[in-house]
Design a protein around this motif. Structure first.
Motif, PDB file in Angstrom:
ATOM      1  N   SER A   1      -2.718  -8.829   8.688  1.00 35.37           N
ATOM      2  CA  SER A   1      -2.042  -8.336   7.491  1.00 35.37           C
ATOM      3  C   SER A   1      -2.883  -8.647   6.267  1.00 35.37           C
ATOM      4  O   SER A   1      -3.669  -9.608   6.256  1.00 35.37           O
TER       5      SER A   1
ATOM      6  N   VAL B   1      -2.752   1.224   9.264  1.00 38.45           N
ATOM      7  CA  VAL B   1      -1.610   0.546   8.650  1.00 38.45           C
ATOM      8  C   VAL B   1      -0.345   1.009   9.366  1.00 38.45           C
ATOM      9  O   VAL B   1      -0.067   2.210   9.441  1.00 38.45           O
TER      10      VAL B   1
ATOM     11  N   ALA C   1       4.080  -1.068   5.396  1.00 42.59           N
ATOM     12  CA  ALA C   1       3.726  -1.466   4.029  1.00 42.59           C
ATOM     13  C   ALA C   1       4.983  -2.027   3.379  1.00 42.59           C
ATOM     14  O   ALA C   1       5.971  -1.311   3.205  1.00 42.59           O
ATOM     15  N   GLN C   2       4.945  -3.312   3.019  1.00 42.01           N
ATOM     16  CA  GLN C   2       6.138  -3.987   2.532  1.00 42.01           C
ATOM     17  C   GLN C   2       5.901  -4.584   1.145  1.00 42.01           C
ATOM     18  O   GLN C   2       5.076  -5.485   0.985  1.00 42.01           O
TER      19      GLN C   2
ATOM     20  N   THR D   1      -2.585  -8.696   1.857  1.00 41.23           N
ATOM     21  CA  THR D   1      -1.751  -8.581   0.665  1.00 41.23           C
ATOM     22  C   THR D   1      -2.621  -8.102  -0.481  1.00 41.23           C
ATOM     23  O   THR D   1      -3.658  -8.715  -0.781  1.00 41.23           O
TER      24      THR D   1
ATOM     25  N   ARG E   1      -8.934   0.608  12.243  1.00 38.95           N
ATOM     26  CA  ARG E   1      -7.638  -0.038  12.026  1.00 38.95           C
ATOM     27  C   ARG E   1      -6.683   0.938  11.343  1.00 38.95           C
ATOM     28  O   ARG E   1      -7.108   1.844  10.608  1.00 38.95           O
TER      29      ARG E   1
ATOM     30  N   THR F   1       2.209  -5.974   1.014  1.00 42.53           N
ATOM     31  CA  THR F   1       1.656  -6.507   2.256  1.00 42.53           C
ATOM     32  C   THR F   1       1.482  -5.377   3.251  1.00 42.53           C
ATOM     33  O   THR F   1       2.434  -4.647   3.552  1.00 42.53           O
ATOM     34  N   LEU F   2       0.270  -5.225   3.742  1.00 41.24           N
ATOM     35  CA  LEU F   2      -0.051  -4.184   4.713  1.00 41.24           C
ATOM     36  C   LEU F   2      -0.232  -4.817   6.081  1.00 41.24           C
ATOM     37  O   LEU F   2      -1.056  -5.715   6.261  1.00 41.24           O
ATOM     38  N   LYS F   3       0.559  -4.341   7.041  1.00 46.87           N
ATOM     39  CA  LYS F   3       0.420  -4.813   8.411  1.00 46.87           C
ATOM     40  C   LYS F   3      -0.428  -3.824   9.193  1.00 46.87           C
ATOM     41  O   LYS F   3      -0.151  -2.622   9.186  1.00 46.87           O
ATOM     42  N   LEU F   4      -1.454  -4.340   9.881  1.00 42.20           N
ATOM     43  CA  LEU F   4      -2.380  -3.494  10.622  1.00 42.20           C
ATOM     44  C   LEU F   4      -2.034  -3.495  12.107  1.00 42.20           C
ATOM     45  O   LEU F   4      -1.300  -4.364  12.595  1.00 42.20           O
ATOM     46  N   ASP F   5      -2.565  -2.502  12.803  1.00 47.12           N
ATOM     47  CA  ASP F   5      -2.217  -2.328  14.211  1.00 47.12           C
ATOM     48  C   ASP F   5      -2.816  -3.389  15.127  1.00 47.12           C
ATOM     49  O   ASP F   5      -2.487  -3.442  16.312  1.00 47.12           O
TER      50      ASP F   5
ATOM     51  N   GLU G   1       4.239   5.618   6.315  1.00 44.03           N
ATOM     52  CA  GLU G   1       4.414   4.200   5.993  1.00 44.03           C
ATOM     53  C   GLU G   1       4.484   3.929   4.502  1.00 44.03           C
ATOM     54  O   GLU G   1       4.969   2.871   4.077  1.00 44.03           O
TER      55      GLU G   1
END
Length: 416
Positions: free
Chosen positions: A329, A310, A313-314, A331, A308, A321-325, A167
């Motif tokens: 999210s 990740v 990752a954007q 930042t 959790r 910004t990290l999106k978690l499962d 990621e």
């Protein structure tokens, strides 16, 4: 340094007063604990040896000031043949003070002292490439000089072995980087940093970041496993404390893995003779991510997201910004990836392609014989790349003594 340091005379153990020969029986590449121990043992055994590398360079460049060794004092001595260059001797000479956990800077000073006495003619030039030739190996140095040797001992440690989760592989370095890339954390004061991981490095980096004034989020796939009698800082009952004290007394010098499994891991010759699948299972248990209990009080003020992962990752407008499962999210200004290492000898960048193709490997690591020797006769591997063959002890300083002694004995008697 204290004046007492001069009381221990340096012992020149490698060709004092003579020019370095063009052809050497053995060459050691690397000057961390494994390389220094190997050079000391080989030369003391009468094996003509040259050693290349910058003393403790990985420790100096890749670990920030304020870090401590997870290994206990008794498991952190760098091995020399007669035991005269131990941490205890360094304390007696005024080099450092004894402590419950060893600061990285103290251990680096100890390594430098060890090198001055055990490997005084260390050559600090860089080995650029190792090629196989009919009579052994040809090493090309950074100034172009070729060196020939019958045996090459690779002790390059964790250099170039960092693992980056998928990621984060396309995220710019200014937004996400591996912990190995940072010897200073001061630039993150006042910034929001996500630490990814749950091992010793991850938890200690989180503590250090908080202490320099960063806002810290720790994201890890499972619960943090705490190592030590005061696990996680809670008060334990008297019977539990007595049990832990008994286990401490019965544990080997480098208690890698849970007791009594630690005794098996402390015996690499036994580990090597186990079936591969069983050895790998033991390694996974012994080397699972864990943090020393003395770190727990230093985590006050950090945010822990355990269990959790990740999933994306954007980068966006100078942040990440990290999106978690779980759908959440975060930042942050930076993601610090304390995601460990994945040893692969091809990533060292030293062995020629033809030589690499000749080495029998499992998951990037060489299959080693009883003399730490690969399927290419005369090419030995010490340290982290020997873990699949010899067990988890080879990831710790205490394993350097066994590796150095075993390689020296094999070279002397010609056994594999």
């Amino acid at each position: 340094m204290g004046a007492g340091l001069s009381s221990l005379p340096a012992r020149t153990i490698a060709r004092p007063g003579r020019a370095q020969p063009f052809f050497s029986r053995a060459v050691v590449i690397g000057a961390g604990p494994y390389g220094l121990a190997a050079a000391a043992h080989l030369t003391a055994a009468g094996i003509e040896t040259r050693a290349f590398g910058r003393t403790m360079s990985f420790w100096r460049k890749s670990m920030p000031e304020g870090m401590h060794l997870r290994s206990p004092w008794q498991g952190s001595h760098i091995s020399d043949p007669d035991g005269r260059l131990s941490l205890d001797r360094f304390v007696e000479c005024g080099g450092i003070e004894r402590s419950a956990s060893i600061p990285i800077q103290d251990f680096i000073r100890y390594g430098e002292w060890f090198q001055r006495h055990a490997v005084p003619d260390l050559d600090r030039r860089e080995v650029r490439q190792v090629d196989r030739v009919p009579d052994g190996f040809r090493l090309t140095l950074d100034d172009g000089e070729p060196i020939h040797a019958h045996h090459v001992l690779m002790a390059t440690g964790l250099a170039n072995q960092a693992f980056l989760p998928t990621e984060f592989r396309d995220v710019p370095r200014e937004l996400a980087s591996h912990s190995v890339q940072h010897a200073s954390l001061a630039s993150w004061r006042g910034r929001r940093v996500a630490v990814i991981g749950r091992g010793q490095s991850a938890i200690e980096y989180a503590a250090l970041l908080r202490e320099v004034g960063a806002e810290v989020e720790v994201i890890c796939r499972g619960e943090v496993h705490w190592v030590g009698r005061e696990a996680a800082g809670w008060e334990m009952g008297g019977s539990v404390n007595r049990m832990h004290r008994l286990m401490d007394r019965l544990s080997p010098p480098s208690p890698v893995g849970p007791f009594p499994l630690s005794w098996l891991i402390d015996t690499p010759v036994v580990m090597r003779n186990l079936p591969h699948a069983l050895r790998q299972k033991i390694n996974r248990r012994a080397l699972r991510p864990a943090a020393a209990a003395w770190l727990f009080p230093r985590l006050a003020g950090t945010h822990l997201h355990s269990g959790r992962e990740v999933i994306a990752a954007q980068p966006k407008k100078g942040a990440l910004t990290l999106k978690l499962d779980d759908g959440a999210s975060l930042t942050v200004d930076h993601a610090l990836l304390a995601t460990g290492y994945q040893p692969d000898i091809s990533k060292a960048g030293i062995l020629s392609p033809d030589l690499l193709d000749s080495i029998e490997r499992v998951e990037g690591c060489p299959v080693l014989s009883g003399g730490m020797e690969s399927s290419v006769p005369g090419l030995h591997f010490l340290g982290c790349s020997s873990v699949p063959s010899y067990g988890g002890l080879m990831r710790f300083v205490w394993g350097a003594g066994y590796a150095g002694r075993r390689a020296a004995r094999a070279i002397l008697d010609g056994r594999k």
